[in-house]
Structure formats: structure tokens, C-alpha cells
Write a protein that holds these residues in place. Structure first.
Motif, PDB file in Angstrom:
ATOM      1  N   ASP A  18      42.340  38.265  73.096  1.00  0.00           N
ATOM      2  CA  ASP A  18      43.490  37.398  72.832  1.00  0.00           C
ATOM      3  C   ASP A  18      44.669  38.295  72.461  1.00  0.00           C
ATOM      4  O   ASP A  18      44.717  38.860  71.366  1.00  0.00           O
ATOM      5  CB  ASP A  18      43.158  36.433  71.691  1.00  0.00           C
ATOM      6  N   HIS A  19      45.618  38.432  73.390  1.00  0.00           N
ATOM      7  CA  HIS A  19      46.719  39.372  73.180  1.00  0.00           C
ATOM      8  C   HIS A  19      47.601  38.983  71.994  1.00  0.00           C
ATOM      9  O   HIS A  19      48.329  39.834  71.467  1.00  0.00           O
ATOM     10  CB  HIS A  19      47.570  39.496  74.447  1.00  0.00           C
ATOM     11  N   THR A  20      47.555  37.710  71.566  1.00  0.00           N
ATOM     12  CA  THR A  20      48.352  37.320  70.401  1.00  0.00           C
ATOM     13  C   THR A  20      47.773  37.901  69.112  1.00  0.00           C
ATOM     14  O   THR A  20      48.437  37.895  68.071  1.00  0.00           O
ATOM     15  CB  THR A  20      48.440  35.788  70.267  1.00  0.00           C
TER      16      THR A  20
ATOM     17  N   PRO B  96      45.931  40.955  82.855  1.00  0.00           N
ATOM     18  CA  PRO B  96      46.758  40.106  81.983  1.00  0.00           C
ATOM     19  C   PRO B  96      46.825  38.664  82.492  1.00  0.00           C
ATOM     20  O   PRO B  96      47.083  38.419  83.666  1.00  0.00           O
ATOM     21  CB  PRO B  96      48.142  40.754  82.061  1.00  0.00           C
ATOM     22  N   ARG B  97      46.591  37.715  81.593  1.00  0.00           N
ATOM     23  CA  ARG B  97      46.801  36.289  81.849  1.00  0.00           C
ATOM     24  C   ARG B  97      47.653  35.790  80.700  1.00  0.00           C
ATOM     25  O   ARG B  97      47.173  35.119  79.783  1.00  0.00           O
ATOM     26  CB  ARG B  97      45.451  35.553  81.912  1.00  0.00           C
ATOM     27  N   ILE B  98      48.944  36.139  80.737  1.00  0.00           N
ATOM     28  CA  ILE B  98      49.837  35.962  79.601  1.00  0.00           C
ATOM     29  C   ILE B  98      50.437  34.560  79.593  1.00  0.00           C
ATOM     30  O   ILE B  98      51.011  34.111  80.583  1.00  0.00           O
ATOM     31  CB  ILE B  98      50.960  37.009  79.622  1.00  0.00           C
ATOM     32  N   GLY B  99      50.329  33.871  78.457  1.00  0.00           N
ATOM     33  CA  GLY B  99      50.854  32.516  78.321  1.00  0.00           C
ATOM     34  C   GLY B  99      52.363  32.481  78.200  1.00  0.00           C
ATOM     35  O   GLY B  99      53.003  33.456  77.780  1.00  0.00           O
ATOM     36  N   THR B 100      52.946  31.329  78.545  1.00  0.00           N
ATOM     37  CA  THR B 100      54.403  31.175  78.575  1.00  0.00           C
ATOM     38  C   THR B 100      55.045  31.414  77.220  1.00  0.00           C
ATOM     39  O   THR B 100      56.095  32.053  77.116  1.00  0.00           O
ATOM     40  CB  THR B 100      54.771  29.756  79.042  1.00  0.00           C
ATOM     41  N   THR B 101      54.436  30.906  76.158  1.00  0.00           N
ATOM     42  CA  THR B 101      55.074  30.950  74.839  1.00  0.00           C
ATOM     43  C   THR B 101      55.005  32.323  74.179  1.00  0.00           C
ATOM     44  O   THR B 101      55.676  32.547  73.169  1.00  0.00           O
ATOM     45  CB  THR B 101      54.428  29.910  73.904  1.00  0.00           C
ATOM     46  N   VAL B 102      54.200  33.226  74.719  1.00  0.00           N
ATOM     47  CA  VAL B 102      54.052  34.551  74.098  1.00  0.00           C
ATOM     48  C   VAL B 102      54.276  35.655  75.130  1.00  0.00           C
ATOM     49  O   VAL B 102      53.663  36.709  75.078  1.00  0.00           O
ATOM     50  CB  VAL B 102      52.652  34.707  73.446  1.00  0.00           C
ATOM     51  N   THR B 103      55.199  35.401  76.050  1.00  0.00           N
ATOM     52  CA  THR B 103      55.416  36.338  77.154  1.00  0.00           C
ATOM     53  C   THR B 103      55.821  37.718  76.665  1.00  0.00           C
ATOM     54  O   THR B 103      55.248  38.736  77.087  1.00  0.00           O
ATOM     55  CB  THR B 103      56.510  35.801  78.104  1.00  0.00           C
TER      56      THR B 103
ATOM     57  N   SER C 145      50.508  34.885  86.629  1.00  0.00           N
ATOM     58  CA  SER C 145      49.155  34.472  86.213  1.00  0.00           C
ATOM     59  C   SER C 145      48.780  33.202  86.972  1.00  0.00           C
ATOM     60  O   SER C 145      48.653  32.127  86.386  1.00  0.00           O
ATOM     61  CB  SER C 145      49.094  34.218  84.707  1.00  0.00           C
ATOM     62  N   PRO C 146      48.618  33.306  88.287  1.00  0.00           N
ATOM     63  CA  PRO C 146      48.397  32.089  89.079  1.00  0.00           C
ATOM     64  C   PRO C 146      47.053  31.438  88.785  1.00  0.00           C
ATOM     65  O   PRO C 146      46.051  32.121  88.557  1.00  0.00           O
ATOM     66  CB  PRO C 146      48.446  32.605  90.525  1.00  0.00           C
TER      67      PRO C 146
END
Length: 295
Positions: free
Chosen positions: A33-35, A64-71, A265-266
Motif C-alpha cells: 500500500d503506497h499510502t 504501480p496501481r496508483i489511486g486518483t486521490t493519492v497520485t 492503471s487500466p
């Protein structure tokens, strides 16, 4: 090899599918979890921590599968892995550019890749002129960092467009305006590119009550044959952004294919179901080809 998938959750279809294929191929794969990652600078070699664990030298490659809110934080973690010579399926700058629609379209326009007529501004005092630059209503209004069709609005009249735009400007929300391509008829193309090769493509058709053709919003999907021009646009858009794995969205217009956006991250669920192609496996093969064992 030892692989880290950077994602906020393993309970996401695409993340789980990629992990599954790595394990099938005999690799060790760990969800990170990159966060919860941090970087320590100042020593001879920067250190990457996952919680209290030092993971600086633990992996041969990252996905990487990076979420929108923590780009931005996610991209910073990816960049540190890159600087430590760990292979990544997406460059950190590519992730940032692809997440911002304006940055993507600016680069594509510079590289002579066709995009819809687009206007972006923060000036609330000339909204009518902005609409006129696109040929008038209807127009598409988009949040600059929306995903899966969220933050995409069809304004069918100048009055409704002006009302929505005024509201968003007053909320200090970054938006862009695009011409409405009527002949696309609620359809677009999703193309998966891995290692500068097209591995799968599908056509998405919106439901009767929604012009947005996103699978998450109930769009119908089917396998599609691409034209040489569509293949050229998809591959070159991915190259220019620096993404080893990407989902490229195009629409077909009377003037030819137009690039809408590129996703770093399709999602894999819709396109694997529509095409029968094991996209996750091609991602594994891409990593196997390019990653060097670090230990």
C-alpha cells in the motif's frame, strides 16, 4: 523474481489478477500500500520504508496501481524506486501526466496526435466565449483528474453549460471543456498497450440513459478491430507519456480517431471478458523481459 504491486488494496479485480499471474509464473509477489510508504533522504542512499520495514532492496520490479486521490505521493514513491534502479511498469512522470487530462492533451497536441477541440481556463468572465470556441453547445465538461466517467458532464445547451461551468469555477475546480462528437454515438475504444504493443482492444457502448461509455457505469463491451491509424495513435500516446502499461481511450469521429485520455492503471476486468485475452499475463511477461534481479 520478487515483485511489488503498489496499490491501496488487493481486493481490486485488476490488482488481484496481476498478482495471480505473477504467482502462476513462479514469482513472489507482495501487495504494498503506497499510502503507507515513506522515503528517508539525506543518507548516501535514500531508503524506502513500508511502515517500519525497510523495503529499499526487497524487490526486482514494481507494478504501480496508483489511486486518483493519492497520485502525487504514489508517483513520488514510484520515482524513488526508479532512482534506486528498480524496474517499474510505469514511469512516475507518466503517471502524473496521464492522471491530469490537460497535461496529457497538451503533450498529445504537441506530438501531432489528434484530440477533440479542447478549452481550459480559470476565467469565469468569458464562459460564453469559451463555449463559442468549441462551436457552441452541446459541450462536454470534465474534471481534470476524474476517472471512470466521474466528473464528466454533457451540457446540451449554452444556458446549462454556462450554469455548470460558473458553478465549478466558483468552487475552484479545475475543468476542461471539449466539443461534443455527436457521431461517436456514445461509443469509444479502450486499447491496452503493453511494452509498446497493442495486446487487446474493445468497443464500449453507453447505456440508453448515459452518454458515458465506461464499463464501471454499465457500458456494453465487445471486441473490436482497430484501424492502422488507431493503432498508431495508441502506441505513440503511450510512448510519449512513458508508460509501459496503459489503457488508451479513443473515439471515432468524421475526421478520424481522436484521443480522449490515457490511463496509467487500466482496469482489466471488462477487456479480459470482452476479448478473452489474458492481459495480466502480458504484463507479467513484460516485467520478466525488462526487470533485473536485484538480489
Amino acid at each position: 523474481m520478487d515483485i511489488a504491486i503498489l496499490s491501496v488494496s488487493l481486493n481490486v479485480y485488476s490488482t488481484a489478477r496481476i498478482a495471480e499471474e505473477f504467482e502462476k509464473a513462479g514469482h513472489y509477489v507482495e501487495h504494498i500500500d503506497h499510502t503507507k510508504c515513506s522515503v528517508q533522504l539525506g543518507d548516501e542512499k535514500p531508503q524506502i520504508f513500508y511502515g517500519a520495514d525497510n523495503i529499499t532492496n526487497e524487490f526486482d520490479a514494481i507494478v504501480p496501481r496508483i489511486g486518483t486521490t493519492v497520485t502525487r505521493h504514489g508517483a513520488a514513491i514510484v520515482k524513488q524506486f526508479e532512482m534506486n534502479n528498480i524496474f517499474s511498469t510505469a514511469k512516475s512522470m507518466g503517471i502524473i501526466r496521464a492522471r491530469n487530462k490537460v497535461s496529457t492533451l497538451q503533450m498529445m497536441s504537441q506530438k501531432q496526435i489528434p484530440v477533440p477541440k479542447t478549452v481550459f481556463s480559470i476565467n469565469p468572465n468569458n464562459v460564453e466565449h469559451q463555449i463559442e470556441l468549441l462551436g457552441g453547445a452541446p459541450v462536454i465538461i470534465k474534471l481534470q483528474e476524474g476517472t471512470q466517467g466521474k466528473g464528466v458532464i454533457l451540457a446540451e445547451s449554452k444556458k446549462s453549460a454556462k450554469s455548470v461551468i460558473d458553478t465549478l469555477y466558483n468552487m475552484n475546480t479545475s475543468i476542461l471543456l471539449q466539443e461534443y462528437i455527436e457521431e461517436a454515438n456514445g461509443e469509444d475504444l479502450r486499447i491496452i498497450v503493453v511494452d509498446n504493443k497493442i495486446v487487446a482492444s474493445m468497443k464500449r457502448t453507453s447505456g440508453l440513459d448515459d452518454f458515458r461509455s465506461n464499463v464501471h457505469r454499465g457500458a456494453e463491451t465487445q471486441k473490436v478491430q482497430l484501424t492502422p491509424r488507431e493503432k498508431f495513435i495508441a502506441i505513440n500516446a503511450t510512448k510519449h507519456l512513458g508508460l509501459g502499461v496503459a489503457g488508451v481511450d479513443l473515439i471515432r469521429s468524421k475526421n478520424g480517431p481522436l484521443l480522449i485520455e490515457v490511463n496509467a492503471s487500466p482496469g482489466l476486468k471488462g477487456i479480459e471478458a470482452a476479448t478473452g485475452i489474458n492481459v495480466a499475463k502480458t504484463i507479467v511477461q513484460y516485467v520478466e523481459k525488462n526487470a533485473k534481479r536485484s538480489r
